[in-house]
Motif scaffolding. Sequence first.
Motif, PDB file in Angstrom:
ATOM      1  N   VAL A 148       0.870  -1.185   0.000  1.00 17.85           N
ATOM      2  CA  VAL A 148       0.000   0.000   0.000  1.00 17.85           C
ATOM      3  C   VAL A 148       0.901   1.228   0.000  1.00 17.85           C
ATOM      4  CG1 VAL A 148      -1.814  -1.225   1.249  1.00 17.85           C
ATOM      5  CG2 VAL A 148      -0.098   0.102   2.512  1.00 17.85           C
ATOM      6  N   PRO A 149       0.376   2.372  -0.394  1.00 20.87           N
ATOM      7  CA  PRO A 149       1.206   3.585  -0.351  1.00 20.87           C
ATOM      8  C   PRO A 149       1.644   3.861   1.070  1.00 20.87           C
ATOM      9  CG  PRO A 149      -0.803   3.958  -1.627  1.00 20.87           C
ATOM     10  CD  PRO A 149      -0.953   2.624  -0.965  1.00 20.87           C
ATOM     11  N   LEU A 182       3.348   2.401  -9.219  1.00 22.17           N
ATOM     12  CA  LEU A 182       1.965   2.862  -9.225  1.00 22.17           C
ATOM     13  C   LEU A 182       1.431   2.949  -7.803  1.00 22.17           C
ATOM     14  CD1 LEU A 182       0.635   0.821 -12.292  1.00 22.17           C
ATOM     15  CD2 LEU A 182       0.932   3.295 -12.168  1.00 22.17           C
ATOM     16  N   VAL A 183       1.742   1.946  -7.007  1.00 22.19           N
ATOM     17  CA  VAL A 183       1.272   1.955  -5.624  1.00 22.19           C
ATOM     18  C   VAL A 183       1.926   3.112  -4.858  1.00 22.19           C
ATOM     19  CG1 VAL A 183       1.257   0.687  -3.457  1.00 22.19           C
ATOM     20  CG2 VAL A 183       0.749  -0.495  -5.618  1.00 22.19           C
ATOM     21  N   ALA A 184       3.211   3.289  -5.065  1.00 15.23           N
ATOM     22  CA  ALA A 184       3.917   4.353  -4.348  1.00 15.23           C
ATOM     23  C   ALA A 184       3.334   5.722  -4.675  1.00 15.23           C
ATOM     24  CB  ALA A 184       5.411   4.313  -4.706  1.00 15.23           C
ATOM     25  N   LEU A 231      -1.821   5.310  -6.298  1.00 15.42           N
ATOM     26  CA  LEU A 231      -2.885   5.010  -7.263  1.00 15.42           C
ATOM     27  C   LEU A 231      -3.647   3.747  -6.916  1.00 15.42           C
ATOM     28  CD1 LEU A 231      -0.901   5.963 -10.479  1.00 15.42           C
ATOM     29  CD2 LEU A 231      -2.643   7.303  -9.280  1.00 15.42           C
ATOM     30  N   GLY A 232      -3.222   2.989  -5.908  1.00 16.52           N
ATOM     31  CA  GLY A 232      -3.952   1.783  -5.550  1.00 16.52           C
ATOM     32  C   GLY A 232      -3.116   0.884  -4.687  1.00 16.52           C
ATOM     33  N   VAL A 233      -3.639  -0.304  -4.423  1.00 18.15           N
ATOM     34  CA  VAL A 233      -2.892  -1.315  -3.679  1.00 18.15           C
ATOM     35  C   VAL A 233      -2.650  -2.494  -4.612  1.00 18.15           C
ATOM     36  CG1 VAL A 233      -3.975  -0.585  -1.526  1.00 18.15           C
ATOM     37  CG2 VAL A 233      -4.939  -2.494  -2.832  1.00 18.15           C
ATOM     38  N   ALA A 234      -1.745  -3.391  -4.204  1.00 12.29           N
ATOM     39  CA  ALA A 234      -1.412  -4.520  -5.085  1.00 12.29           C
ATOM     40  C   ALA A 234      -0.849  -5.670  -4.269  1.00 12.29           C
ATOM     41  CB  ALA A 234      -0.407  -4.075  -6.153  1.00 12.29           C
ATOM     42  N   LEU A 235      -0.766  -6.790  -4.911  1.00 13.79           N
ATOM     43  CA  LEU A 235      -0.118  -7.966  -4.328  1.00 13.79           C
ATOM     44  C   LEU A 235       1.210  -8.175  -5.035  1.00 13.79           C
ATOM     45  CD1 LEU A 235      -3.120 -10.474  -4.162  1.00 13.79           C
ATOM     46  CD2 LEU A 235      -2.002  -9.340  -2.229  1.00 13.79           C
ATOM     47  N   ILE A 236       2.240  -8.436  -4.273  1.00 14.35           N
ATOM     48  CA  ILE A 236       3.499  -8.831  -4.908  1.00 14.35           C
ATOM     49  C   ILE A 236       4.086  -9.987  -4.127  1.00 14.35           C
ATOM     50  CG2 ILE A 236       3.966  -6.502  -5.756  1.00 14.35           C
ATOM     51  CD1 ILE A 236       6.123  -6.284  -3.655  1.00 14.35           C
TER      52      ILE A 236
END
Lengths: 313, 313
Positions: free
Chosen positions: B178-179, B240-242, B245-250
Motif C-alpha cells: 500500500v502507499p 503505481l502503488v507508491a 494510485l492503488g494497492v497490489a499484491l506482490i
Amino acid sequence: MIESVDLRRLQVLRLVHRHGTVTAAADVLHLTPSAVSHQLRQLARETGVALLEPDGRRVRLTPAGRALVAHADALHAGWERARAELAAYADGSSASLRMCGFPSAVAGLLAPAAARLRAADPGLAVHVAEEEPADALDRLLAGETDIAVAVLGGATLPLDDAKFGRRPVLAEPFDLIVPAGHPLAGRVETALADAADEPWVLAAAGSCDLYEVAVTACSAAGFTPRVAHHARDYTAVSALVACGLGVALIPRTATVPTRHAVARLPLRDAPTRRVLACVRLGSDRRPAIARGLAALEEAGRDLVSLPEGPDRR
Amino acid sequence: MIESVDLRRLQVLRLVHRHGTVTAAADVLHLTPSAVSHQLRQLARETGVALLEPDGRRVRLTPAGRALVAHADALHAGWERARAELAAYADGSSASLRMCGFPSAVAGLLAPAAARLRAADPGLAVHVAEEEPADALDRLLAGETDIAVAVLGGATLPLDDAKFGRRPVLAEPFDLIVPAGHPLAGRVETALADAADEPWVLAAAGSCDLYEVAVTACSAAGFTPRVAHHARDYTAVSALVACGLGVALIPRTATVPTRHAVARLPLRDAPTRRVLACVRLGSDRRPAIARGLAALEEAGRDLVSLPEGPDRR
DNA sequence: ATGACCGTGTGAGGAAATCGCATGATCGAG
DNA sequence: CTCGATCATGCGATTTCCTCACACGGTCAT
C-alpha cells in the motif's frame, strides 16, 4: 536434443550388438556396411558418447553402447505397443499377418494355422514364408515378418533371450527310426542307449538344431553317436534309414513317406524340441498377431492329439 | 514396420495435441504449418489410421490420435532416460545445462542457482534465458531448454499436467503493498478483505498469473477487486502503488526499489504461488539436470530464509 | 614372414525425403 | 455477405541418406 532420433538408428545399433559385426547387421537390414557405419557415427555424434570401439578387425560395444541398446529395446517395445493399439483402430480391411518358420514348422503348424485364419476371416491377408532357423528371428527384428516360429535352445534362440515375446506352441518328442526289420524294431520299449552302437544319420554340425539335440541327448544317455551319414531334410533322413544306412531321430510330427521301410520307435528317454512362436516385444497386442498366435497354438494342440499312434508313417 | 518412425514425427503430433492447432505447433517447432501438415500426413500413412479430423477451421485428434499421443509421451520419456544414462558416460567437458524461467524467477532463483553451479563446476556450461511463462514449457518440449521454472496453476501449467517432471522449488506468499502512510499500513495484522474497497493494480487479464492469483484470492475473501490500473512488471506495480494510485499484491521475494514509498504488509490469508522447476519426463536422471534442480531448490531455500522481515524493501 | 582375405571407416556423387513459399479451399466472425 | 484465419496442396531449394569406390588395419594360411 535439437535433433530427435529415428528409431531406425537405434535399430542399427541393436543389430550390431546382436550380430557383433557391422557387416552382418547391414546384411539383415539390406544395407551396405557403409550405411550402417554412417548411421552409427551419426548416432554417436548425437549422443556425444563413443558407442563402439574397434576390437581386432571387428567392433565391440562400449558400456555406453550396451546401455543404449537396453534402452533401445525398451523403446522399440513401446513403439510396438503403440502400433498394436493403433492397429485396433484401423479398419480391418488392411489387416495383414506375416508368419515364417523353419521348413517342417511350415508343414505342420504354419500352413494349418494360416488355413484356419483364412477361414475365420477372409479379409485378413495371411502370408507364410519358409525361412532358415537362423534367419527367422532376424526377419522378425527387421520387421519383415510378424511371427517367427523357432525352436528353443541352440545358438539361434538362447533360452534366456528376453528380446522377443515368446509363446510355446508345441513340445514334441523325438522318435527313433530304424530300418524295417532291424532287431530293435521288435522291442516293446526302447531307450536311446540301445542305439549306442548303431551308425547314425544326423545333420551336419551347426547346420540345424537336429544335430545339437541328438548329440546332447546321446551324451546324456552315456554315449557319443557315430555319425555315418549327414542329412538335414527329414525325408532324406528317413530315406537313408530305410536303406539300412543307420538310425536317426525325427520329431514325432514329422511324416515319413510310406514307401520308406522304416520302423518308428518311441523312446523312454526321448529328447523333446520346444517349438515357440516369437514376436517383437509388445507386438502381441496387435489383434492380427494375437489371432495368429492363437491359431498357432491351436494347430500345435491339433498336432499332438491327431497322431493315431507312434508307429504311423 | 518397414519404415521406422522418427521421434520428431511423434513430437509434432504431441504438440498439435497440446496446442490444438497446426499453426501453433509449427510455431513452437520453428517450422511452417506446411511442414507440420506434411509430417502429420506421413505419420497417418505409416500407421494406417486417421490421426486427426477437421473441426471447424481447426483440427481435432481422433481417438486413435489421442492414443498415439499417450504412447508418444511414454516413448519420449524413455528416450530422455536413455539420454540421461548416456550423459553419465559422456565426459563432463561437454556437459551443458540450459534453464529458463519467468522474469522474476530469473532474478531470484535462476541467477543464484547458475552462479552456484558455475562455482561448483566451472566445466559445466550453464545458460540462462528469460521466457514468458506461456512459452517456457514449450521451449522445454521443443528441447531448447532443459529446465523451465514455472508457476503452478493457471492456464500455462494445469495442476494435473503429467507431461512434465516437476519439482517444487518455492512456495512464496503474496504481500499486500500500500502507499506509505496509508491507513492500512498502521495495522498489526491485515487480511485481504481489508483492502476490498481500495483501487487495485493488477496485470491485464490473461497476460500473467498474477491476475488469476489475485482475483481468485479476492473472491475467496469475499469481494471482487476493482481494477484501477494495469501493470505486469513488479517494479511498475510498486511505482503505481507508491504514487498512491492503488494497492497490489506482490510476491514475498520480489524486491521493491527503495525510492518507492510503499509499505509491505503480510496477510493473514495470503495467497501463495508455487514455483516449480519442470523438466522433460525422464530427463531428471541426467547428472547436469539433476544438479541444476538441486541448485534451484537450494536457491529457493535461501530465498525464504534470507528475508530479514516482511517489511523489507 | 608374407600375401590374401575379411571387416571397418571415409569421401564423393546421386537419389530421396524434407522444408519453405505460394495458392486454393473451407469455416467462423463481424 | 465479406473478411480474416486456418488447413491442405504443388513446386523449387535444401538437407539428409544411401551407394559406390577405395584406403587402412587385423587375421589366417601357406
